[in-house]
Design an enzyme around this catalytic site. Structure first.
Site, short mmCIF file in Angstrom:
data_model
loop_
_atom_site.label_atom_id
_atom_site.label_comp_id
_atom_site.label_asym_id
_atom_site.label_seq_id
_atom_site.Cartn_x
_atom_site.Cartn_y
_atom_site.Cartn_z
CG HIS A 132 -1.86 -1.14 1.29
ND1 HIS A 132 -2.63 -1.55 0.21
CD2 HIS A 132 -2.14 -2.02 2.29
CE1 HIS A 132 -3.33 -2.62 0.57
NE2 HIS A 132 -3.05 -2.92 1.82
ZN LIG Z 1 -3.67 -7.53 3.30
#
Ligand SMILES: [Zn+2]
Length: 322
Positions: free
Chosen positions: A118
């Site tokens: 992320h």
């Molecule tokens: Zn994850």
């Protein structure tokens, strides 16, 4: 098989924090006891220059100096501390070292943490500070260009089977034909604004073993049609497991083991070196997450043994021929 760790840098987290930091130490402990073929090595920190292959210098500096804004720290999900900065660097270092080991003829190697997909070039998010797979991919490409330029650029496939979409990785490599990003993830799960990967497979809530494995098979077929990798980086997230608090899917231990076997077999059949990272895992019972991960290592050790045998066989053949 070489496995790199940095879990001894303990992040001071507030009481009740939902990130299961203890899982890494527990996994390392179990690997040391139950898998004597694993060679555990302490990860070295990635340098500023290595991180800058992917990350904006201002962001690297803010993480190092502890000048991330409160909002930036909230988005990452960890409060800044010197240990947080050090651990983030070493987690990248662990994937770099795993890639190098895999590419130097070992075939497979791992980061006991990592899979921090992320993280974007200029910001962290969702428990991810720096993007280990992205930095490692870029560095392996640079090392390959230095040593073996004549063979053309190194192409890297990032096979992200964490239950959450690899949004940071997708954005970092958008429009880059030398890295193929594949993400199989829950369509209703974090991140809610997804970034287009080269191939995204969205799975409905409650997806179980059979449908998942069929989707994986189709995805690998399409990857093969569109791309010819020289290295695979595999994010073996444990969070598609039915016992996960955040996953929303319903894979069993057997289903996840079949998933790992499929990816590792796919790479082995093509003699592609594969480095893997553990990515997410938030079992209601932490031991469930660690068990999923132990199963990943058991499968990996089988393929590592095949690589070792093939390398030895190859050496013998070369000696005979000489
Ligand atoms: Zn994850």
């Amino acid at each position: 098989m070489h496995v790199f760790y940095a879990d001894h840098f303990i992040l001071p987290l507030p009481a009740g924090h939902r990130f299961p930091m203890a899982k890494y130490g527990r996994l390392r402990e179990r690997l040391a006891v139950e898998c004597p073929q694993v060679r555990l090595g302490q990860a070295l920190p990635a340098s500023d220059g290595e991180l800058a292959l992917v990350h904006a210098p201002a962001y690297i500096q803010a993480v190092q100096a502890g000048t991330l804004s409160a909002a930036a720290q909230r988005e990452i999900g960890f409060p800044w501390s010197p240990a947080m900065a050090e651990r983030a660097r070493r987690s990248v270092g662990a994937t770099i070292q795993a890639c190098r080991a895999a590419m130097s003829g070992e075939g497979l190697a791992a980061n006991i943490a990592g899979g921090t997909h992320h993280s974007y070039a200029d910001k962290g998010s969702g428990f991810c500070v720096f993007n280990d797979a992205a930095v490692a991919a870029r560095l392996m490409q640079a090392e390959h260009a230095r040593q073996q330029r004549a063979r053309g650029p190194l192409k890297v496939a990032i096979v992200d089977l964490d239950v959450h979409q690899g949004n940071g990785t997708a954005r970092i490599f958008a429009g880059d034909e030398s890295v193929f990003t594949l993400s199989l993830h829950g369509e209703k799960n974090f991140p809610f604004r997804k970034e287009p990967s080269d191939l995204d497979v969205e799975l409905p809530d409650g997806t179980a073993d059979v449908a998942y494995l069929e989707a994986l098979e189709r995805a690998l077929d399409e990857l093969e049609r569109r791309f010819e990798p020289g290295l695979v980086i595999y994010l073996a997230g444990a969070d598609p497991h039915e016992g996960d608090r955040l996953g929303r899917l319903k894979l069993t231990f057997d289903g996840l083991e079949a998933r790992d076997r499929r990816v590792m077999d796919w790479a082995w059949q093509r003699r592609l070196p594969l480095a893997f990272a553990m990515a997410g895992g938030y079992g209601t019972d932490m031991e469930v997450t660690v068990q999923v991960q132990m199963n990943t290592y058991r499968v990996a050790l089988q393929y590592h043994a095949r690589w070792t045998a093939a390398t030895r066989g190859g050496e013998r053949a070369a000696v005979t021929a000489a």
